[in-house]
Structure formats: structure tokens, C-alpha cells
Design a protein around this motif. Structure first.
Motif, PDB file in Angstrom:
ATOM      1  N   THR A  10      95.482  28.082  29.932  1.00 57.95           N
ATOM      2  CA  THR A  10      94.579  27.587  28.893  1.00 57.95           C
ATOM      3  C   THR A  10      93.038  27.459  29.313  1.00 57.95           C
ATOM      4  N   GLY A  11      92.210  27.791  28.546  1.00 58.18           N
ATOM      5  CA  GLY A  11      90.819  27.686  29.118  1.00 58.18           C
ATOM      6  C   GLY A  11      89.913  27.593  27.910  1.00 58.18           C
ATOM      7  N   LEU A  12      88.864  26.283  28.124  1.00 58.81           N
ATOM      8  CA  LEU A  12      87.818  26.076  27.119  1.00 58.81           C
ATOM      9  C   LEU A  12      86.496  26.405  27.962  1.00 58.81           C
ATOM     10  N   VAL A  13      85.727  27.215  27.062  1.00 57.63           N
ATOM     11  CA  VAL A  13      84.516  27.471  27.488  1.00 57.63           C
ATOM     12  C   VAL A  13      83.367  27.202  26.410  1.00 57.63           C
ATOM     13  N   GLY A  14      82.479  26.341  26.684  1.00 59.05           N
ATOM     14  CA  GLY A  14      81.607  25.990  25.558  1.00 59.05           C
ATOM     15  C   GLY A  14      81.556  24.400  25.309  1.00 59.05           C
ATOM     16  N   LYS A  15      81.530  24.415  24.004  1.00 64.54           N
ATOM     17  CA  LYS A  15      81.125  23.152  23.514  1.00 64.54           C
ATOM     18  C   LYS A  15      82.542  22.143  23.196  1.00 64.54           C
ATOM     19  N   TRP A  16      82.799  21.198  23.253  1.00 63.75           N
ATOM     20  CA  TRP A  16      83.749  20.328  23.174  1.00 63.75           C
ATOM     21  C   TRP A  16      83.931  19.297  22.114  1.00 63.75           C
ATOM     22  N   HIS A  17      82.959  18.288  22.256  1.00 65.70           N
ATOM     23  CA  HIS A  17      82.556  17.392  21.094  1.00 65.70           C
ATOM     24  C   HIS A  17      83.670  16.696  20.521  1.00 65.70           C
ATOM     25  N   GLY A  30      85.159  14.122  22.337  1.00 70.29           N
ATOM     26  CA  GLY A  30      85.609  12.782  23.285  1.00 70.29           C
ATOM     27  C   GLY A  30      84.720  13.132  24.416  1.00 70.29           C
ATOM     28  N   GLU A  31      83.739  12.194  24.802  1.00 67.44           N
ATOM     29  CA  GLU A  31      83.017  12.384  25.913  1.00 67.44           C
ATOM     30  C   GLU A  31      83.176  11.226  26.765  1.00 67.44           C
ATOM     31  N   SER A  32      83.421  11.503  28.313  1.00 66.81           N
ATOM     32  CA  SER A  32      83.282  10.423  29.409  1.00 66.81           C
ATOM     33  C   SER A  32      84.302   9.337  29.028  1.00 66.81           C
ATOM     34  N   VAL A  33      85.462   9.554  28.268  1.00 66.35           N
ATOM     35  CA  VAL A  33      86.415   8.556  28.003  1.00 66.35           C
ATOM     36  C   VAL A  33      87.649   8.851  28.367  1.00 66.35           C
ATOM     37  N   PRO A  34      88.517   7.959  29.066  1.00 66.62           N
ATOM     38  CA  PRO A  34      89.834   8.169  29.815  1.00 66.62           C
ATOM     39  C   PRO A  34      90.665   8.922  29.013  1.00 66.62           C
ATOM     40  N   GLY A  35      91.296  10.172  29.146  1.00 66.12           N
ATOM     41  CA  GLY A  35      92.280  10.895  28.061  1.00 66.12           C
ATOM     42  C   GLY A  35      91.753  11.749  27.172  1.00 66.12           C
ATOM     43  N   HIS A  36      90.498  11.850  27.159  1.00 64.15           N
ATOM     44  CA  HIS A  36      89.872  12.851  25.979  1.00 64.15           C
ATOM     45  C   HIS A  36      88.909  13.847  26.772  1.00 64.15           C
ATOM     46  N   HIS A  37      89.055  14.048  28.131  1.00 63.91           N
ATOM     47  CA  HIS A  37      88.445  15.104  28.811  1.00 63.91           C
ATOM     48  C   HIS A  37      89.305  16.532  28.480  1.00 63.91           C
ATOM     49  N   PRO A  38      88.828  17.766  28.543  1.00 60.89           N
ATOM     50  CA  PRO A  38      89.716  18.861  28.139  1.00 60.89           C
ATOM     51  C   PRO A  38      90.713  18.958  28.978  1.00 60.89           C
ATOM     52  N   LEU A  39      90.486  18.989  30.374  1.00 61.29           N
ATOM     53  CA  LEU A  39      91.698  18.884  31.227  1.00 61.29           C
ATOM     54  C   LEU A  39      92.968  18.120  30.943  1.00 61.29           C
ATOM     55  N   GLU A  40      92.501  16.796  30.127  1.00 56.27           N
ATOM     56  CA  GLU A  40      93.500  16.234  29.999  1.00 56.27           C
ATOM     57  C   GLU A  40      94.193  16.089  28.393  1.00 56.27           C
ATOM     58  N   ARG A  41      93.691  17.282  27.958  1.00 53.84           N
ATOM     59  CA  ARG A  41      94.206  17.582  26.499  1.00 53.84           C
ATOM     60  C   ARG A  41      94.844  19.075  26.336  1.00 53.84           C
ATOM     61  N   PHE A  71      94.177  21.687  28.608  1.00 57.52           N
ATOM     62  CA  PHE A  71      93.231  22.779  29.044  1.00 57.52           C
ATOM     63  C   PHE A  71      93.383  22.929  30.699  1.00 57.52           C
ATOM     64  N   ASP A  72      93.833  24.030  31.262  1.00 53.04           N
ATOM     65  CA  ASP A  72      93.783  24.343  32.568  1.00 53.04           C
ATOM     66  C   ASP A  72      92.600  24.382  33.361  1.00 53.04           C
ATOM     67  N   PHE A  73      91.279  24.935  32.385  1.00 54.88           N
ATOM     68  CA  PHE A  73      89.967  25.322  32.952  1.00 54.88           C
ATOM     69  C   PHE A  73      88.920  24.831  31.835  1.00 54.88           C
ATOM     70  N   PHE A  74      87.993  24.212  32.243  1.00 52.30           N
ATOM     71  CA  PHE A  74      86.943  23.734  31.498  1.00 52.30           C
ATOM     72  C   PHE A  74      85.637  24.157  32.067  1.00 52.30           C
ATOM     73  N   PHE A  75      84.508  24.898  31.339  1.00 54.02           N
ATOM     74  CA  PHE A  75      83.193  24.960  31.565  1.00 54.02           C
ATOM     75  C   PHE A  75      82.632  24.891  30.377  1.00 54.02           C
ATOM     76  N   GLY A  76      81.455  23.793  30.264  1.00 57.13           N
ATOM     77  CA  GLY A  76      80.784  23.922  29.113  1.00 57.13           C
ATOM     78  C   GLY A  76      80.272  22.220  29.150  1.00 57.13           C
ATOM     79  N   MET A  77      80.157  21.769  27.973  1.00 52.46           N
ATOM     80  CA  MET A  77      79.676  20.560  27.752  1.00 52.46           C
ATOM     81  C   MET A  77      80.458  19.648  26.705  1.00 52.46           C
ATOM     82  N   LEU A  78      80.513  18.307  27.230  1.00 53.63           N
ATOM     83  CA  LEU A  78      81.349  17.527  26.259  1.00 53.63           C
ATOM     84  C   LEU A  78      80.886  17.038  25.106  1.00 53.63           C
ATOM     85  N   GLY A  79      79.474  16.897  24.988  1.00 54.43           N
ATOM     86  CA  GLY A  79      78.756  16.660  23.742  1.00 54.43           C
ATOM     87  C   GLY A  79      78.658  17.781  22.646  1.00 54.43           C
TER      88      GLY A  79
END
Length: 488
Positions: free
Chosen positions: A124-131, A133-144, A146-154
């Protein structure tokens, strides 16, 4: 004769193998894109040949909706298959520092689409915008999930990042170099690498089927485009509209590169692609065109919640079909999980959850759209669709009727079959219909599991009031009023 039989047998074997293999899954989301800004949806000003190609080779939905009129609630519904109102996610994230970590994004007890597909053996991969959950434990894409993430959390990002000034992450780390100057192009390069398990995604298992959430921030502000793209629209007098068109054309070109990659690698036939915008176009900020719809991002008028919706899967879906029953982005979860061979609750069903009684189980809202698109199910996918945003309004659509309750105005009733532009309020002529819809809307609101967890700043309510009070009608001069820029 013998050769013909052998050929037919090989054809049957190949078709059976394609249908039996798990499909790859590609979810492409544009950001604040206008309903009338694709040529396959009637635009004469912006040509989108690659999205048109997906539409002509798949299913174009005329009445495709999202569950929120702004970015984050819409994406929360998309990732869960549930109205964000059910779990308290009705507004864009506001003051997450004041929330418990569990609720500083999609609540951690919600199962996301990515997690369900991991369980089905997908990388599973996310490329681009997340929006979400930012910089809070548990809410990073790799914790939800996704195996790969490139983009911005905001929620937004400049389109010309530098090494010194950017908010991008490759998994958890900032990039050490700028791969290509323009962000939309960069997202596409990373998406292609993920599909092929190359580049920064090379450690993933290339033999697994894949799910990619390609979350472009185009054409969300800031309004920035490459000069060569702007030059294509030099005839447009309004500068903001000119840049918007350039950004839109650039995204379409990049989507074409991804489709070409799938075709050249033999993956296109058995890749299920869904394309939507996260909400309607921002008429004020970007000069998007939502015609023939009235309204804009931030409202529950059609221009805020009805979006271009395209599904493409050559192995399973009809080609060139125009589907006019209401569908919603919440359907993506059920459709994708079912295509992957898994099971997820359908609309109205619940799912067991640890720590919850049978009376308080989460209710799901999406359906598998494949049988509907194929004509195997003759019923409409949804009896009713709902929207709510605390302090800003609510709405319900059932059949051709829509009841709209903006907090800043009196209730409004429209017949969308006769009046898609929502120009004639029928509430005085059809009080019984309005009362019937209001009763259903109240019943739906009574099934919410949590109150809103966060509410946007008060200034947004005033902004929302102004949007409802404006009339974005077909008669209003547009940014380039000397041109007829759409046709329907």
C-alpha cells in the motif's frame, strides 16, 4: 479448425486468469477541482484528454458526491467508508494540540481502507496530501496501513519546493534533494516508482498486488503553475483562472503518464482506477467552474459536494458508460475491498468492534458499485445521501429531491432533475416533501456515535455564510466571460 479451437481455449484461459487475479487498485484524488473543469464533463476551456480516456474506457458518473464540502472531512469519509459525522470528523482539523492523541485525526479505532487492503495481501502506498493527522502519534500514514508515503501531512503545499523550504516527507524523513522542480510532476514520478516497486519504494515486494492512493493537491492553492503550462492559456484574461487551467492541464498530463505506465507494463487491464475530487471547486480562491451547478467548496449546494467521478477497470467494467444514479466517495472502500477479494460492511450494516456493545457498533455507508455499473443490480446504490457540518449546515438528497439547511439561511428544497442549478426553492410549494426529508435527516443525525471532535475557527462560519448568500448562477459573468467555456 484445430487452430481456431486452440485460440479460443487460450483466450478463455487468459480471461479467466485476469478475472481470478487480484486487481491492482489506484485511487486518484484531485483537490478543489471544479465539476465543469474537465472536457468529459463539458468544459470547452480546459482539455483533459487523459481523464477523458479513462471516462470513455470506463464509467462516468454524472451524480457523484463526496461526504464533505471541505478537504479533511471528505478524505476521512473516503478512507473509512463512513460519514465523518459518525465519528466526530465534520470540519478540517483545528487545534489538534487540544485533543487526545487518539482523536487528533481519524480516531484510532476506525479501520482505514489501507489497513483492510494490507490484510488482503496488498502493498500500500500514499503519494501526495494526507491531511488526516499531523505529527501526532498514531496518525502518520505508515501507522494507518500504508507501507510507503511520500508527500505532506498537512492540507496544502507550495508547488515549487526547495531543499531548504518544504514540508515533504519520504516515509518519516525529509527529502535531501528536489527530484523535479514542480510538485505535481514529482508526485507522479514517485507514484510510478511505487507501481513498479522501484526508486524509494524498491524495498517493497513487487510480486504483491498494490493499492496506491495518489492524492494530488492540484488545483488547491497556492495558485502556482509552470510557465509552459500557463502559456497554453495565455488567451484567458483573468490571471487566477489562467493559472488554475494550467494546473489542471498539468495534472491531466501526469495522469496520462501513469496510465501509459500501466499499459506498457501490462497492468492496465486488471487495474481498478477511481478518480474523484475531494470537494467542489473553490470559486473564490481559484476561480474554478462548477457549472452547471450552483455553489462552491464549503457549501452543501451541488457545487460544493457533487464532483467528477470516474471508474475504470477494463477487465470488469463496461466501457463508455454514463451512470446517472447518485453515488458517493464512501463507496470506494466497499468497492475496492470487494474487488480485492475481501469483505467489508455495506451501507446500513455494522461491524464488530472491540469494546463496543451491539447497540453501539459502527454503521457503514458505502456500497460495492461494480454490480450497479455492470447492470447486475437495477436498484439505485443509495436510497438517501446525507451531509452535516456542525454550525454550518446539513442536507439530504433522496431521489431527485434535496433538502438544504444552511445555518445562515432559511431551509431550501430543490428538485435536481428539473433544476440542477438549484435556482428555485420549492419549500413553500412542497411542504410535505420538505417535512419528509427533514424527518429522515433527523433520524440519520440520531445515529451519530460521537459529537464533533473539533470545529473550524469562527471566521470560517462567516466565510461560509458569504458563500451561501452569493449566487453563482449561469447568468453571472465568469472570469473569462467573452468565451463560452463549457457545454452541457
Amino acid at each position: 479448425m484445430y487452430r481456431t479451437i486452440v485460440t479460443l481455449c487460450l483466450w478463455v484461459i487468459c480471461c479467466t486468469a485476469v478475472s481470478a487475479a487480484k486487481p491492482n487498485l489506484l485511487l486518484i484524488v484531485a483537490d478543489d477541482m471544479g465539476y465543469g473543469d474537465l472536457s468529459c464533463y463539458g468544459s470547452k476551456q480546459i482539455q483533459t484528454p487523459n481523464l477523458d480516456r479513462l471516462a470513455s474506457g470506463g464509467v462516468l458518473c454524472t451524480d457523484g458526491y463526496v461526504s464533505g464540502s471541505v478537504c479533511a472531512p471528505s478524505r476521512a469519509g473516503l478512507m473509512t467508508g463512513r460519514y465523518g459525522s459518525r465519528f466526530g470528523f465534520e470540519h478540517n482539523l483545528s487545534n489538534p494540540a487540544g485533543l487526545e492523541d487518539e482523536f487528533a485525526g481519524i480516531p484510532l479505532d476506525e479501520t482505514l481502507l489501507s489497513q483492510r487492503l494490507q490484510e488482503q495481501g496488498y502493498r500500500t502506498g500514499l503519494v501526495g496530501k494526507w491531511h488526516l493527522g499531523e505529527s501526532v502519534p498514531g496518525h502518520h500514514p505508515l501507522e494507518r496501513g500504508f507501507d510507503f508515503f511520500f508527500g505532506m501531512l498537512g492540507g496544502s503545499h507550495a508547488y515549487f519546493p526547495t531543499v531548504e523550504k518544504n514540508r515533504l516527507l519520504i516515509n518519516h524523513e525529509p527529502p535531501h534533494e528536489i527530484r523535479t522542480p514542480y510538485l505535481t510532476d514529482w508526485f507522479t514520478l514517485e507514484a510510478i516508482d511505487f507501481i513498479q516497486a522501484e526508486g524509494k519504494a524498491k524495498e517493497l515486494d513487487a510480486q504483491q498486488p498494490w493499492f496506491l492512493y495518489l492524492s494530488y493537491n492540484t488545483p488547491h492553492g497556492p495558485m502556482q503553475a509552470k510557465e509552459e503550462d500557463i502559456e497554453q492559456y495565455a488567451h484567458i484574461h483573468d490571471k487566477t483562472r489562467r493559472v488554475y487551467c494550467a494546473m489542471q492541464a498539468c495534472m491531466d498530463e501526469n495522469i496520462g503518464k501513469i496510465v501509459d505506465t500501466l499499459e506498457s507494463t501490462g497492468q492496465l487491464e486488471n487495474t481498478l482506477i477511481a478518480f474523484i475530487s475531494d470537494n467542489g471547486g473553490s470559486v473564490e480562491v481559484s476561480h474554478a467552474v462548477n457549472a452547471p451547478l450552483r455553489g462552491t467548496k464549503g457549501t452543501f449546494l451541488e457545487g460544493g459536494i457533487r464532483v467528477p467521478t470516474i471508474y475504470h477497470w477494463p477487465a470488469q467494467l463496461p466501457q463508455g458508460k454514463v451512470y446517472d444514479q447518485p453515488v458517493i466517495s464512501l463507496d470506494v472502500m466497499k468497492t475496492f475491498v470487494t474487488a480485492a477479494g475481501g469483505q467489508a460492511p455495506s451501507a446500513g450494516e455494522t461491524e464488530p468492534r472491540k469494546g463496543r456493545s451491539k447497540k453501539n457498533l459502527p454503521i457503514y455507508d458505502g456500497v460495492d458499485l461494480v454490480p450497479h455499473f455492470r447492470g447486475e443490480s437495477k436498484e439505485a446504490p443509495h436510497e438517501s445521501l446525507y451531509w452535516r457540518m456542525a454550525l454550518r449546515g446539513s442536507a439530504i438528497r433522496e431521489g431527485d429531491w434535496k433538502l438544504l439547511i444552511p445555518n445562515s439561511q432559511l431551509p431550501q428544497l430543490y428538485n435536481l432533475k428539473e433544476d440542477v442549478g438549484e435556482t428555485t426553492n420549492l419549500i413553500q410549494d412542497q411542504p410535505e416533501m420538505a417535512a419528509q426529508l427533514l424527518e429522515k435527516l433527523n433520524e440519520w443525525e440520531g445515529t451519530m456515535e460521537r459529537n464533533p471532535l473539533f470545529i473550524s475557527a469562527p471566521t470560517w462560519s462567516q466565510y461560509n455564510k458569504r458563500l451561501y448568500e452569493k449566487t453563482f448562477s449561469l447568468e453571472q459573468p465568469l472570469p473569462d466571460s467573452e468565451e463560452d467555456i463549457w457545454s452541457f
